[in-house]
Design a protein around this motif. Structure first.
Motif, PDB file in Angstrom:
ATOM      1  N   UNK A  24      -9.235  49.006 -11.246  1.00 31.78           N
ATOM      2  CA  UNK A  24      -8.552  48.722  -9.971  1.00 31.78           C
ATOM      3  C   UNK A  24      -7.052  48.926 -10.124  1.00 31.78           C
ATOM      4  N   UNK A  28      -3.699  45.525  -6.906  1.00 36.07           N
ATOM      5  CA  UNK A  28      -4.866  44.720  -6.561  1.00 36.07           C
ATOM      6  C   UNK A  28      -5.082  43.611  -7.603  1.00 36.07           C
ATOM      7  N   UNK A  29      -4.886  43.955  -8.849  1.00 37.37           N
ATOM      8  CA  UNK A  29      -4.965  42.923  -9.896  1.00 37.37           C
ATOM      9  C   UNK A  29      -3.991  41.776  -9.606  1.00 37.37           C
ATOM     10  N   UNK A  31      -2.695  40.924  -6.786  1.00 40.32           N
ATOM     11  CA  UNK A  31      -3.061  40.167  -5.580  1.00 40.32           C
ATOM     12  C   UNK A  31      -4.176  39.167  -5.888  1.00 40.32           C
ATOM     13  N   UNK A  32      -5.166  39.619  -6.644  1.00 42.03           N
ATOM     14  CA  UNK A  32      -6.291  38.725  -6.965  1.00 42.03           C
ATOM     15  C   UNK A  32      -5.817  37.571  -7.846  1.00 42.03           C
ATOM     16  N   UNK A  33      -5.053  37.886  -8.860  1.00 42.67           N
ATOM     17  CA  UNK A  33      -4.590  36.818  -9.765  1.00 42.67           C
ATOM     18  C   UNK A  33      -3.669  35.841  -9.048  1.00 42.67           C
ATOM     19  N   UNK A  35      -3.841  35.086  -5.894  1.00 43.40           N
ATOM     20  CA  UNK A  35      -4.704  34.241  -5.058  1.00 43.40           C
ATOM     21  C   UNK A  35      -5.384  33.167  -5.901  1.00 43.40           C
ATOM     22  N   UNK A  36      -5.794  33.552  -7.097  1.00 47.21           N
ATOM     23  CA  UNK A  36      -6.440  32.568  -7.975  1.00 47.21           C
ATOM     24  C   UNK A  36      -5.469  31.455  -8.352  1.00 47.21           C
ATOM     25  N   UNK A  37      -4.240  31.827  -8.619  1.00 38.66           N
ATOM     26  CA  UNK A  37      -3.246  30.792  -8.999  1.00 38.66           C
ATOM     27  C   UNK A  37      -2.900  29.913  -7.808  1.00 38.66           C
ATOM     28  N   UNK A  39      -4.819  29.148  -5.390  1.00 36.82           N
ATOM     29  CA  UNK A  39      -5.940  28.244  -5.155  1.00 36.82           C
ATOM     30  C   UNK A  39      -5.910  27.068  -6.124  1.00 36.82           C
ATOM     31  N   UNK A  40      -5.551  27.360  -7.355  1.00 37.36           N
ATOM     32  CA  UNK A  40      -5.474  26.273  -8.353  1.00 37.36           C
ATOM     33  C   UNK A  40      -4.282  25.379  -8.070  1.00 37.36           C
ATOM     34  N   UNK A  43      -4.914  22.540  -5.724  1.00 43.15           N
ATOM     35  CA  UNK A  43      -5.873  21.526  -6.136  1.00 43.15           C
ATOM     36  C   UNK A  43      -5.241  20.195  -6.556  1.00 43.15           C
ATOM     37  N   UNK A  46      -4.518  17.714  -3.727  1.00 45.86           N
ATOM     38  CA  UNK A  46      -5.649  16.961  -3.187  1.00 45.86           C
ATOM     39  C   UNK A  46      -6.131  15.925  -4.190  1.00 45.86           C
TER      40      UNK A  46
END
Lengths: 287, 184
Positions: A24, A28-29, A31-33, A35-37, A39-40, A43, A46
């Protein structure tokens, strides 16, 4: 029945694995990473919101509880009175103005001094202080630098206090002279400062207080608070008439000095209480 | 050969627990295979890249519900399979039946027409053309087998099919590829 157990014809597979290894694009790499960070990163908010809220509520609750527990004995403080051993004889119906005999009784001299309560928050003795007994009415206050210290509950408490040595009124040797009880109550005096050994008010405070072993491992504040509570409770149980009867008993037994001081305390506690001439005769000092 | 270090499942559990670096390691392991699987399955590179990103986003969103009940690769490629099914449905396309008897005969790819064979003078290109010519499910089975190293049973799980049907798909795919390459 898998790749290992049942080998398939691997010629196409080998040719496939020889193909260029597409990857990829780096954007794109990223963007995905990212998004993963992200999301974490959401956390912990919450996860920590509820525990932090609970901890804050717990800390506040404990703090308020401790504060209330500290202040409760202070709120019950009353001025010190003679020993509760007096008989409960009630006098009734009295004239509104005191007789000359009553006027001849010594007026209380109030020690005008900073109290530990005023230094540490809400005035612990304020509820017991008569509204019409301001310290300005008792000008005869003198320091007692040569006073012998008595190891009392008050002394124990005074050691904990950081305030400077307080004023202590000078007691008079003559029982007919005005006495110098602390207007802010003997309980206050006993709880906050060193009290002269010959001071009846202090002795009364000690009598009213439960015995305390100096060697006890209990905290000093707890012992002091227990003594103050006991004094307050004994005072609450005393009616003005019983108090006067007790003073009359002291007169009859020749304990004039004690009677004078007790009457002074009585006047501070019940400034408007009417006393019948009969009682006045009993409690008046001998001429 | 399994990768050194923590397993995929351990990495995913660590990521579920909040460790973003575990996800980065997991992504590094699987991004190439998944990307090639999708690009070569869909053939439209732009759509494949979009779907590739959607698969990872779906995985990120579902991390709190992840339970290692199966291999992580099966979990990942199942998401990819479902995304591709949705993609084909949106495009009005349909996958062929898993029953090989009902499967239509693969149309001879344009790349394999005699007039174009001269253009495919490189084995790689011929291989890619042959893969593109496979029916959807056969192509998917072959790509899953090659890119993720899945067994037939695992391919069946990832594609929601019967193991026997998955085995047939894979065998047919390999046979057709061999035939296409031998034509040269």
């Amino acid at each position: 029945m898998n790749k290992k157990d049942e080998p398939l014809d691997d010629v196409p597979g080998a040719l496939y694995r020889a193909l260029p290894r597409d990857e990829p694009p780096p954007a794109m790499d990223a963007a995905v990473l990212a998004a993963a960070r992200r999301s974490v990163a959401k956390r912990p908010e919450r996860n920590w919101a509820i525990p932090v809220s609970l901890a804050a509520v717990l800390v506040l609750s404990v703090g308020v509880t401790l504060r209330v527990a500290e202040e409760r004995p202070d709120a019950q403080m009353k001025p010190l009175a003679p020993s509760p051993a007096a008989p409960a004889v009630v006098e009734s119906a009295a004239p509104q103005s005191p007789s000359p005999a009553a006027a001849a009784l010594p007026q209380a001299k109030v020690a005008q001094r900073p109290s530990a309560a005023s230094a540490s928050g809400p005035p612990m003795n304020e509820p017991a202080r008569p509204a019409n007994a301001p310290s300005a009415q008792e000008p005869n206050v003198s320091p007692a630098p040569e006073r012998k210290e008595e190891r009392t509950i008050g002394a124990l408490s005074a050691r904990e206090s950081t305030e400077p040595a307080p004023f202590v009124p000078s007691p008079r040797a003559d029982s007919s002279q005005p006495i110098a009880p602390a207007a802010a109550s003997a309980a206050d005096a006993a709880a906050t400062r060193n009290v002269p050994a010959d001071r009846p008010v202090a002795r009364q405070a000690l009598r009213a207080a439960p015995p305390v072993a100096a060697e006890s491992g209990a905290p000093m504040m707890s012992r002091s608070a227990a003594a103050e509570s006991s004094v307050a409770a004994s005072l609450e149980a005393r009616s003005p008439e019983a108090w006067l009867e007790r003073i009359a008993e002291m007169r009859a037994q020749g304990r004039h000095k004690e009677a004078d001081e007790s009457y002074a305390e009585f006047r501070l506690r019940f400034p408007g209480h009417a006393i019948t001439p009969e009682i006045l005769r009993k409690i008046a000092p001998p001429r | 050969m399994p990768p050194a270090g923590p397993s995929d499942e351990q990495l995913m559990l660590a990521y579920r627990g909040g460790d973003a670096e575990s996800f980065a390691a997991l992504y590094a392991r699987h991004k190439g295979g998944l990307f090639r699987f999708m690009v070569r399955s869909i053939k439209d590179r732009a759509a494949a890249e979009e779907l590739f990103q959607e698969v990872w986003m779906k995985l990120i969103d579902s991390r709190s519900r992840y339970e290692p009940q199966a291999k992580f690769s099966i979990f990942l490629y199942t998401i990819a399979h479902n995304r591709m099914i949705d993609h084909w449905r949106r495009r009005g396309l349909e996958t062929v039946s898993l029953d090989e008897d009902d499967a239509p005969e693969p149309r001879a790819p344009q790349a394999m027409q005699p007039e174009r064979r001269a253009e495919l003078n490189r084995t790689g290109e011929r291989m890619l053309a042959a893969i593109a010519a496979l029916p959807v499910l056969q192509r998917e089975a072959f790509l899953l087998h090659e890119e993720s190293g899945m067994t037939v049973a695992e391919i069946a799980v990832a594609t929601g099919s019967d193991p026997q049907a998955a085995k047939s798909c894979l065998r047919y795919a390999i046979a057709k590829l061999r035939e296409a390459l031998a034509d040269e």
